[in-house]
Design a protein around this motif. Structure first.
Motif, PDB file in Angstrom:
ATOM      1  N   ARG A   3      15.807  35.343   9.226  1.00  0.00           N
ATOM      2  CA  ARG A   3      16.255  34.761   8.069  1.00  0.00           C
ATOM      3  C   ARG A   3      16.379  33.326   8.037  1.00  0.00           C
ATOM      4  O   ARG A   3      16.984  32.919   9.101  1.00  0.00           O
ATOM      5  N   ALA A   4      16.185  32.730   6.904  1.00  0.00           N
ATOM      6  CA  ALA A   4      16.497  31.264   6.821  1.00  0.00           C
ATOM      7  C   ALA A   4      17.143  30.970   5.349  1.00  0.00           C
ATOM      8  O   ALA A   4      17.075  31.827   4.575  1.00  0.00           O
ATOM      9  N   VAL A   5      18.073  29.943   5.609  1.00  0.00           N
ATOM     10  CA  VAL A   5      18.947  29.612   4.302  1.00  0.00           C
ATOM     11  C   VAL A   5      18.227  28.261   4.053  1.00  0.00           C
ATOM     12  O   VAL A   5      18.331  27.328   5.117  1.00  0.00           O
ATOM     13  N   VAL A   6      17.804  27.729   3.151  1.00  0.00           N
ATOM     14  CA  VAL A   6      17.375  26.536   2.666  1.00  0.00           C
ATOM     15  C   VAL A   6      18.459  25.783   1.662  1.00  0.00           C
ATOM     16  O   VAL A   6      18.840  26.458   0.779  1.00  0.00           O
ATOM     17  N   ILE A   7      18.729  24.516   1.953  1.00  0.00           N
ATOM     18  CA  ILE A   7      19.881  24.012   1.455  1.00  0.00           C
ATOM     19  C   ILE A   7      19.350  23.036   0.457  1.00  0.00           C
ATOM     20  O   ILE A   7      18.731  21.693   0.830  1.00  0.00           O
ATOM     21  N   GLY A   8      19.180  23.182  -0.934  1.00  0.00           N
ATOM     22  CA  GLY A   8      18.561  22.513  -1.720  1.00  0.00           C
ATOM     23  C   GLY A   8      17.118  22.897  -2.334  1.00  0.00           C
ATOM     24  O   GLY A   8      16.269  23.095  -1.502  1.00  0.00           O
ATOM     25  N   ALA A   9      16.766  22.895  -3.653  1.00  0.00           N
ATOM     26  CA  ALA A   9      15.868  23.212  -4.047  1.00  0.00           C
ATOM     27  C   ALA A   9      14.999  22.128  -4.848  1.00  0.00           C
ATOM     28  O   ALA A   9      14.375  22.437  -6.048  1.00  0.00           O
ATOM     29  N   ASP A  26      12.780  36.063   5.702  1.00  0.00           N
ATOM     30  CA  ASP A  26      13.654  36.325   4.469  1.00  0.00           C
ATOM     31  C   ASP A  26      14.338  35.095   4.467  1.00  0.00           C
ATOM     32  O   ASP A  26      15.032  34.491   4.891  1.00  0.00           O
ATOM     33  N   VAL A  27      14.240  34.527   3.163  1.00  0.00           N
ATOM     34  CA  VAL A  27      14.517  33.272   2.750  1.00  0.00           C
ATOM     35  C   VAL A  27      15.528  33.127   1.551  1.00  0.00           C
ATOM     36  O   VAL A  27      15.111  33.868   0.495  1.00  0.00           O
ATOM     37  N   THR A  28      16.700  32.336   1.763  1.00  0.00           N
ATOM     38  CA  THR A  28      17.391  32.351   0.508  1.00  0.00           C
ATOM     39  C   THR A  28      17.466  30.899   0.378  1.00  0.00           C
ATOM     40  O   THR A  28      18.125  29.892   1.191  1.00  0.00           O
ATOM     41  N   VAL A  29      17.376  30.362  -0.948  1.00  0.00           N
ATOM     42  CA  VAL A  29      17.609  28.870  -1.230  1.00  0.00           C
ATOM     43  C   VAL A  29      18.906  28.688  -1.828  1.00  0.00           C
ATOM     44  O   VAL A  29      19.016  29.391  -3.013  1.00  0.00           O
ATOM     45  N   CYS A  30      19.786  27.955  -1.434  1.00  0.00           N
ATOM     46  CA  CYS A  30      20.952  27.572  -2.061  1.00  0.00           C
ATOM     47  C   CYS A  30      20.934  26.227  -2.725  1.00  0.00           C
ATOM     48  O   CYS A  30      20.642  25.085  -2.373  1.00  0.00           O
ATOM     49  N   GLU A  31      21.136  26.247  -4.274  1.00  0.00           N
ATOM     50  CA  GLU A  31      21.074  25.003  -5.052  1.00  0.00           C
ATOM     51  C   GLU A  31      22.298  24.937  -5.572  1.00  0.00           C
ATOM     52  O   GLU A  31      22.655  25.681  -6.652  1.00  0.00           O
ATOM     53  N   ARG A  32      23.018  23.838  -5.693  1.00  0.00           N
ATOM     54  CA  ARG A  32      24.271  23.331  -6.239  1.00  0.00           C
ATOM     55  C   ARG A  32      24.012  23.277  -7.675  1.00  0.00           C
ATOM     56  O   ARG A  32      25.059  23.698  -8.510  1.00  0.00           O
ATOM     57  N   ALA A  33      22.962  22.744  -8.194  1.00  0.00           N
ATOM     58  CA  ALA A  33      22.699  22.656  -9.742  1.00  0.00           C
ATOM     59  C   ALA A  33      22.462  24.187 -10.388  1.00  0.00           C
ATOM     60  O   ALA A  33      22.390  25.039  -9.883  1.00  0.00           O
ATOM     61  N   SER A  34      22.885  24.141 -11.694  1.00  0.00           N
ATOM     62  CA  SER A  34      22.867  25.235 -12.497  1.00  0.00           C
ATOM     63  C   SER A  34      21.333  25.493 -12.786  1.00  0.00           C
ATOM     64  O   SER A  34      21.139  26.816 -13.366  1.00  0.00           O
ATOM     65  N   ARG A 120      19.192  30.870  -5.312  1.00  0.00           N
ATOM     66  CA  ARG A 120      20.580  31.053  -5.879  1.00  0.00           C
ATOM     67  C   ARG A 120      20.757  29.654  -6.793  1.00  0.00           C
ATOM     68  O   ARG A 120      21.476  28.719  -5.707  1.00  0.00           O
ATOM     69  N   LEU A 121      21.160  29.623  -7.845  1.00  0.00           N
ATOM     70  CA  LEU A 121      21.556  28.454  -8.664  1.00  0.00           C
ATOM     71  C   LEU A 121      23.142  28.480  -8.842  1.00  0.00           C
ATOM     72  O   LEU A 121      23.783  29.463  -8.721  1.00  0.00           O
ATOM     73  N   GLY A 122      23.765  27.194  -8.588  1.00  0.00           N
ATOM     74  CA  GLY A 122      25.083  27.206  -8.754  1.00  0.00           C
ATOM     75  C   GLY A 122      25.442  27.611  -7.420  1.00  0.00           C
ATOM     76  O   GLY A 122      26.929  28.021  -7.483  1.00  0.00           O
ATOM     77  N   ALA A 123      24.951  27.372  -6.361  1.00  0.00           N
ATOM     78  CA  ALA A 123      25.630  27.789  -5.090  1.00  0.00           C
ATOM     79  C   ALA A 123      25.615  26.469  -4.152  1.00  0.00           C
ATOM     80  O   ALA A 123      24.569  26.224  -3.509  1.00  0.00           O
ATOM     81  N   ALA A 124      26.905  26.031  -4.198  1.00  0.00           N
ATOM     82  CA  ALA A 124      27.132  24.857  -3.441  1.00  0.00           C
ATOM     83  C   ALA A 124      27.251  25.314  -1.909  1.00  0.00           C
ATOM     84  O   ALA A 124      28.267  26.020  -1.686  1.00  0.00           O
ATOM     85  N   VAL A 125      26.964  24.499  -0.972  1.00  0.00           N
ATOM     86  CA  VAL A 125      26.915  24.671   0.493  1.00  0.00           C
ATOM     87  C   VAL A 125      27.825  23.804   1.065  1.00  0.00           C
ATOM     88  O   VAL A 125      27.820  22.488   0.722  1.00  0.00           O
ATOM     89  N   SER A 126      29.040  24.137   1.594  1.00  0.00           N
ATOM     90  CA  SER A 126      30.177  23.383   2.232  1.00  0.00           C
ATOM     91  C   SER A 126      29.856  23.145   3.678  1.00  0.00           C
ATOM     92  O   SER A 126      30.394  21.943   4.148  1.00  0.00           O
ATOM     93  N   GLY A 133      24.435  29.237  12.959  1.00  0.00           N
ATOM     94  CA  GLY A 133      23.500  29.369  11.856  1.00  0.00           C
ATOM     95  C   GLY A 133      24.270  30.020  10.442  1.00  0.00           C
ATOM     96  O   GLY A 133      23.597  30.280   9.602  1.00  0.00           O
ATOM     97  N   LEU A 134      25.570  29.825  10.637  1.00  0.00           N
ATOM     98  CA  LEU A 134      26.409  30.452   9.593  1.00  0.00           C
ATOM     99  C   LEU A 134      26.552  29.265   8.512  1.00  0.00           C
ATOM    100  O   LEU A 134      27.021  28.289   8.964  1.00  0.00           O
ATOM    101  N   VAL A 135      26.250  29.660   7.314  1.00  0.00           N
ATOM    102  CA  VAL A 135      26.201  28.645   6.330  1.00  0.00           C
ATOM    103  C   VAL A 135      27.333  29.419   5.158  1.00  0.00           C
ATOM    104  O   VAL A 135      27.315  30.441   4.884  1.00  0.00           O
ATOM    105  N   THR A 136      28.140  28.223   4.694  1.00  0.00           N
ATOM    106  CA  THR A 136      29.430  28.568   4.030  1.00  0.00           C
ATOM    107  C   THR A 136      29.036  27.790   2.672  1.00  0.00           C
ATOM    108  O   THR A 136      28.562  26.922   2.346  1.00  0.00           O
TER     109      THR A 136
END
Length: 376
Positions: A3-9, A26-34, A120-126, A133-136
């Protein structure tokens, strides 16, 4: 499945996501913009980045969407050529020329190759924990074997991983960018240098022209009619610059202070977290390699992560190369910032002589950058 999490699209994050999915992740992209509306307007994709895009099946599509750079080079503000080169010379040496397109077209081509629900749009990573490897995110936590931090020039992830690093600094220039409909001049690509100023014109497909300018000004300015500001700065330069600016929409002009990394990071990873693109090596735009290096990063990272050799191999493959290109781009930026008349005349004379006495040197000087090949 890994599993990979990408911060920023952005371009780097999307390229990494495509490259990893093609290798079975298995990839999830977290993008803080809407939305995925890209910041920026035009983009040059050079031979090195095209080779990288070929490895994920996107290269040929980008070539079809793009205008090919024809005759190009550097001019003075009055239009006299200082140095010239051609697309044919670059193609003969590197197997590809530079292709020019809207940034939005590249974003669309990459996102279309991702599996539904990846972004995933509107998903801000803190927070991204390098050990576990835990992404909040503001919507909950995600577990990852690999975290790809592609969160931009002012990357919070980079600051958390390397808190003692000074981070990006203002490069001394502010940039303006605008797309001008109906302004395309096929085959005529140029960058013009004045006293502390630069203006570039790139033809894109569909009759568009991508125009950009830089000026040596203090950081933090802006506000008001930025097209009027461009006309004030460049309205007296050679044709077609005034005509293009007159045809531009004031609402379409983007203004940004330029920041770059003066001191390279000690590494491009820590634990399970890898930094990519502007998060790892923000650079000035003078070599047109910002997005290209992010694309290189992405395909190398996907290769290394899938080979299971550890992220130290990613740092080994990318840190020295990107540091050299960042420094080289900064040195060109310093040359464009010269304002003293004598220094400007000396700079222009040296460029003219170099172009006349060794015309092939302009192309050969890019061997280290454009001659790169992706991992097999």
């Amino acid at each position: 499945m890994a599993r990979a999490v990408v911060i920023g699209a952005g371009i780097g994050g999307l390229t990494a996501a495509v490259a990893l999915q093609r290798r079975g992740w298995d990839v999830t992209v977290c993008e803080r913009a809407s939305s995925l509306e890209p910041v920026g307007s035009g983009l040059a994709v050079a031979a090195n980045a095209l080779k990288a895009l070929d490895t994920i099946g996107v290269g040929d599509e980008i070539r079809k969407l793009s205008a090919v750079q024809g005759e190009g080079g550097i001019r003075r503000s009055d239009g006299r050529w200082l140095m010239r080169t051609t697309a044919e010379a670059a193609s003969a040496r590197y197997g590809d020329s530079v292709v020019l397109l809207r940034r939005a077209d590249l974003v669309d081509a990459l996102s279309a190759r991702l599996e539904p629900g990846t972004v995933r749009l509107g998903a801000a990573v803190s927070r991204a924990d390098p050990g576990s490897g835990l992404v909040t995110t503001d919507a909950g936590e995600l577990e990852a074997d690999l975290v790809v931090a592609a969160d931009g020039i002012h990357s919070p992830t980079r600051a958390a991983l390397f808190p003692g690093h000074p981070g990006p600094r203002y490069a001394g220039i502010t940039s303006w960018r605008v797309l001008v409909p109906g302004g395309g001049l096929p085959g005529q690509t140029s960058e013009s240098w004045g006293a502390g100023q630069v203006f570039g014109v790139m033809p894109l497909a569909g009759g568009l022209a991508y125009c950009y300018g830089t000026d040596t000004v203090p950081a933090g300015g802006g506000g008001g009619d930025q097209r009027a500001e461009l006309l004030r700065l460049f309205g007296g330069w050679h044709s077609p610059i005034p005509e293009l600016l007159a045809a531009a929409s004031p609402d379409a002009v983007l203004r940004n202070d330029v920041h770059h990394l003066v001191e390279p990071l000690p590494a491009m990873h820590r634990g399970r977290v890898a930094l990519l693109g502007d998060a790892a090596h923000p650079m000035t735009p003078n070599m047109g390699q910002g997005a290209c290096q992010a694309i290189e990063d992405a395909v190398v990272l996907a290769h290394v992560a899938s080979e299971g050799t550890g992220l130290a191999a990613y740092t080994s493959a990318r840190l020295a190369r990107t540091a050299r290109i960042t420094a080289r781009s900064a040195s060109i930026c310093r040359a464009t910032r010269l304002r003293a008349p004598l220094a400007v005349r000396l700079r222009d004379t040296m460029m003219t002589l170099a172009g006349r006495l060794a015309p092939g040197r302009v192309t050969r000087a890019m061997d280290e950058v454009l001659g790169w090949t992706p991992p097999a």
